[in-house]
Design a protein around this motif. Structure first.
Motif, mmCIF file in Angstrom:
data_model
loop_
_atom_site.group_PDB
_atom_site.id
_atom_site.type_symbol
_atom_site.label_atom_id
_atom_site.label_comp_id
_atom_site.label_asym_id
_atom_site.label_seq_id
_atom_site.Cartn_x
_atom_site.Cartn_y
_atom_site.Cartn_z
ATOM 1 N N ILE A 1 0.869 -1.171 0.000
ATOM 2 C CA ILE A 1 0.000 0.000 0.000
ATOM 3 C C ILE A 1 0.908 1.224 0.000
ATOM 4 C CG2 ILE A 1 -1.772 1.274 1.264
ATOM 5 C CD1 ILE A 1 -2.574 -1.435 2.534
ATOM 6 N N LEU A 2 0.672 2.154 -0.918
ATOM 7 C CA LEU A 2 1.545 3.299 -1.105
ATOM 8 C C LEU A 2 0.878 4.581 -0.616
ATOM 9 C CD1 LEU A 2 2.700 2.494 -4.765
ATOM 10 C CD2 LEU A 2 3.737 1.708 -2.617
ATOM 11 N N VAL A 3 1.684 5.465 -0.041
ATOM 12 C CA VAL A 3 1.197 6.782 0.382
ATOM 13 C C VAL A 3 1.659 7.783 -0.670
ATOM 14 C CG1 VAL A 3 1.235 8.532 2.192
ATOM 15 C CG2 VAL A 3 1.379 6.105 2.809
ATOM 16 N N THR A 4 0.711 8.374 -1.401
ATOM 17 C CA THR A 4 1.044 9.208 -2.552
ATOM 18 C C THR A 4 0.364 10.568 -2.463
ATOM 19 O OG1 THR A 4 -0.801 8.347 -3.894
ATOM 20 C CG2 THR A 4 1.268 7.106 -3.944
ATOM 21 N N HIS A 5 0.633 11.418 -3.458
ATOM 22 C CA HIS A 5 0.039 12.763 -3.510
ATOM 23 C C HIS A 5 0.278 13.517 -2.204
ATOM 24 C CE1 HIS A 5 -2.414 12.003 -7.268
ATOM 25 N NE2 HIS A 5 -2.243 10.765 -6.857
ATOM 26 N N SER A 6 1.493 13.376 -1.641
ATOM 27 C CA SER A 6 1.869 14.024 -0.368
ATOM 28 C C SER A 6 0.975 13.611 0.797
ATOM 29 C CB SER A 6 1.857 15.553 -0.516
ATOM 30 O OG SER A 6 2.857 15.982 -1.399
ATOM 31 N N GLY A 7 0.403 12.410 0.702
ATOM 32 C CA GLY A 7 -0.429 11.885 1.781
ATOM 33 C C GLY A 7 -1.909 11.938 1.502
ATOM 34 N N VAL B 1 -5.562 1.690 -7.641
ATOM 35 C CA VAL B 1 -6.239 2.980 -7.786
ATOM 36 C C VAL B 1 -7.751 2.885 -7.569
ATOM 37 C CG1 VAL B 1 -6.635 2.835 -10.290
ATOM 38 C CG2 VAL B 1 -6.228 5.081 -9.210
ATOM 39 N N GLN B 2 -8.314 1.690 -7.778
ATOM 40 C CA GLN B 2 -9.766 1.534 -7.640
ATOM 41 C C GLN B 2 -10.229 1.478 -6.188
ATOM 42 O OE1 GLN B 2 -7.868 -0.577 -9.532
ATOM 43 N NE2 GLN B 2 -8.444 0.007 -11.624
ATOM 44 N N GLU B 3 -9.341 1.098 -5.276
ATOM 45 C CA GLU B 3 -9.768 0.865 -3.890
ATOM 46 C C GLU B 3 -8.833 1.543 -2.893
ATOM 47 O OE1 GLU B 3 -9.822 -3.385 -3.651
ATOM 48 O OE2 GLU B 3 -11.764 -3.559 -4.640
ATOM 49 N N PRO B 4 -8.830 2.871 -2.839
ATOM 50 C CA PRO B 4 -7.982 3.552 -1.852
ATOM 51 C C PRO B 4 -8.464 3.271 -0.435
ATOM 52 C CG PRO B 4 -9.482 5.111 -2.906
ATOM 53 C CD PRO B 4 -9.623 3.812 -3.654
ATOM 54 N N ILE B 5 -7.533 3.177 0.496
ATOM 55 C CA ILE B 5 -7.930 3.022 1.891
ATOM 56 C C ILE B 5 -8.108 4.385 2.554
ATOM 57 C CG2 ILE B 5 -6.698 0.818 2.027
ATOM 58 C CD1 ILE B 5 -4.698 2.275 3.901
ATOM 59 N N TYR B 6 -7.617 5.429 1.866
ATOM 60 C CA TYR B 6 -7.761 6.795 2.391
ATOM 61 C C TYR B 6 -7.577 7.766 1.239
ATOM 62 C CZ TYR B 6 -6.572 11.111 4.925
ATOM 63 O OH TYR B 6 -6.526 12.404 5.393
ATOM 64 N N GLN B 7 -8.418 8.789 1.202
ATOM 65 C CA GLN B 7 -8.245 9.835 0.197
ATOM 66 C C GLN B 7 -8.855 11.137 0.699
ATOM 67 O OE1 GLN B 7 -10.553 9.240 -3.453
ATOM 68 N NE2 GLN B 7 -11.689 7.581 -2.444
ATOM 69 N N GLN B 8 -8.176 12.216 0.416
ATOM 70 C CA GLN B 8 -8.683 13.553 0.700
ATOM 71 C C GLN B 8 -8.506 14.382 -0.565
ATOM 72 O OE1 GLN B 8 -10.179 14.896 3.488
ATOM 73 N NE2 GLN B 8 -10.242 12.808 4.292
ATOM 74 N N ARG B 9 -9.486 15.250 -0.837
ATOM 75 C CA ARG B 9 -9.458 15.987 -2.092
ATOM 76 C C ARG B 9 -9.656 17.485 -1.877
ATOM 77 N NH1 ARG B 9 -9.672 12.523 -6.271
ATOM 78 N NH2 ARG B 9 -10.126 10.365 -5.734
ATOM 79 N N ILE C 1 -7.448 31.112 0.801
ATOM 80 C CA ILE C 1 -8.041 29.770 0.735
ATOM 81 C C ILE C 1 -7.608 28.991 1.976
ATOM 82 C CG2 ILE C 1 -8.316 27.674 -0.669
ATOM 83 C CD1 ILE C 1 -7.552 29.355 -3.093
ATOM 84 N N PRO C 2 -8.438 28.974 3.020
ATOM 85 C CA PRO C 2 -8.036 28.383 4.302
ATOM 86 C C PRO C 2 -8.009 26.858 4.329
ATOM 87 C CG PRO C 2 -10.296 29.159 4.411
ATOM 88 C CD PRO C 2 -9.769 29.599 3.080
ATOM 89 N N ASN C 3 -8.590 26.203 3.319
ATOM 90 C CA ASN C 3 -8.733 24.747 3.362
ATOM 91 C C ASN C 3 -7.577 23.995 2.714
ATOM 92 O OD1 ASN C 3 -11.337 24.971 4.572
ATOM 93 N ND2 ASN C 3 -12.223 25.372 2.554
ATOM 94 N N PRO D 1 -5.044 19.195 0.540
ATOM 95 C CA PRO D 1 -6.072 19.562 1.525
ATOM 96 C C PRO D 1 -5.459 19.865 2.891
ATOM 97 C CG PRO D 1 -6.768 17.656 0.254
ATOM 98 C CD PRO D 1 -5.333 17.900 -0.096
ATOM 99 N N LYS D 2 -6.075 20.754 3.635
ATOM 100 C CA LYS D 2 -5.549 21.226 4.912
ATOM 101 C C LYS D 2 -5.286 20.095 5.894
ATOM 102 C CE LYS D 2 -4.618 24.824 7.602
ATOM 103 N NZ LYS D 2 -3.614 25.857 7.242
ATOM 104 N N SER D 3 -6.147 19.084 5.907
ATOM 105 C CA SER D 3 -6.056 18.010 6.900
ATOM 106 C C SER D 3 -4.977 16.985 6.589
ATOM 107 C CB SER D 3 -7.407 17.297 6.998
ATOM 108 O OG SER D 3 -7.772 16.753 5.731
ATOM 109 N N VAL D 4 -4.246 17.163 5.489
ATOM 110 C CA VAL D 4 -3.345 16.117 4.978
ATOM 111 C C VAL D 4 -1.879 16.441 5.293
ATOM 112 C CG1 VAL D 4 -2.415 15.135 2.837
ATOM 113 C CG2 VAL D 4 -4.881 15.353 3.146
ATOM 114 N N SER D 5 -1.123 15.398 5.605
ATOM 115 C CA SER D 5 0.341 15.475 5.654
ATOM 116 C C SER D 5 0.864 14.059 5.489
ATOM 117 C CB SER D 5 0.837 16.077 6.969
ATOM 118 O OG SER D 5 0.646 15.172 8.042
ATOM 119 N N LYS D 6 2.122 13.932 5.137
ATOM 120 C CA LYS D 6 2.732 12.612 5.048
ATOM 121 C C LYS D 6 2.710 11.921 6.415
ATOM 122 C CE LYS D 6 5.989 13.018 1.174
ATOM 123 N NZ LYS D 6 7.422 12.917 0.801
ATOM 124 N N ALA D 7 2.964 12.689 7.475
ATOM 125 C CA ALA D 7 3.006 12.111 8.823
ATOM 126 C C ALA D 7 1.653 11.529 9.216
ATOM 127 C CB ALA D 7 3.442 13.179 9.829
#
Length: 283
Positions: free
Chosen positions: A63-69, A76-84, A180-182, A197-203
């Protein structure tokens, strides 16, 4: 401490400066996998690009962590987590960025849309954003992204931009953060300006992956080199900075290994995991 997961950044860490992967690095990854350590990639790159690199080091099932988290998935069809980034924020971001001289890339997990850049800036943008990367997934280049978005709405995990002037980059950053605060703006080896997205980070995303796998952050070894890697290096059980990392990132690390051009990853694996395996055998 017995480490159960190894997380590797890609650009400036796994890859040499010439974008190649050392044979010794591939062997080191195979070694820890055979010993039962879960190995993953954690990157600012899009999923398709990360998946191609994962395949080259035999991490097809990881499972890979991509798009900076922003996007965590094995396929690609079944992400375990995604934020947009919301569609409205995407439109506002593009309107702001189009006032500056920069190459913009809307990074969806299935496609990318970018603005055309003039010939003088083409090589710089190609080196930084991979402007010629259709092998990863479809890339659509348009004259004006704002006009494109009037016809087709997008809500991507990430937007990348490459600026050709540092003063313009910092001015754009200030305007985006004020209006743009989000969103969060990140910088990495691969991209000098990423918007997530604001809620996202690699950590945070690495912790989400750990919860999914039943592995605590204390049991993780994390290796990175860029500013956006700092938090995850600091929180890991063993945070490792590459020798080519900035001073502030190296200060956050438990250990600084060699640079990406001096087999820093394979050196770290030999020093840490082989000692760990010997201790386990003694027990």
């Amino acid at each position: 401490m017995v480490y159960k997961l190894l997380a590797l950044d890609i650009d400036g860490t796994l890859l040499r400066s010439n974008h190649k992967i050392d044979k010794e690095t591939k062997e080191a990854i195979e070694y820890v996998k055979e010993k039962g350590v879960y190995v993953t990639l954690i990157t600012s790159r899009n999923f398709a690009s990360a998946k191609k690199i994962a395949k080259s080091v035999k991490l097809d099932d990881s499972i890979l962590v991509t798009h900076s988290g922003s996007f965590i998935a094995q396929n690609v069809q079944e992400p375990i987590y995604q934020q947009r980034i919301s569609k409205d924020d995407v439109r506002d971001i593009i309107h702001i960025l189009e006032k500056f001289d920069c190459h913009i890339r809307i990074i969806h997990e299935r496609l990318a849309v970018g603005n055309r850049v003039n010939q003088n800036h083409y090589l710089s943008a190609k080196m930084t954003l991979g402007i010629g990367d259709p092998l990863f997934y479809p890339v659509n280049f348009v004259e004006t992204l704002s006009e494109y978005l009037e016809k087709k709405e997008l809500s991507p995990p990430k937007i990348d931009a490459h600026f050709f002037n540092d003063e313009e980059r910092e001015e754009a950053r200030r305007i985006l953060e004020d209006l743009i605060p989000n969103i969060t703006i990140v910088r990495s080896t691969k991209c000098n300006f990423g918007i997530i997205p604001k809620s996202v980070s690699k950590a945070k995303s690495l912790k989400i992956l750990g919860d999914h796998l039943g592995i605590s952050v204390d049991s993780m070894v994390v290796i990175g080199d860029a500013h956006c890697d700092g938090e995850m290096i600091y929180q890991a059980g063993l945070g490792v900075a590459m020798g080519n990392a900035p001073n502030e990132i190296r200060r956050l690390a438990d250990w600084v290994t060699r640079s990406n051009d001096q087999q820093g990853v394979s050196y770290m694996v030999k020093e840490v995991f082989r000692k760990q395996m010997r201790l386990q055998l003694k027990r």
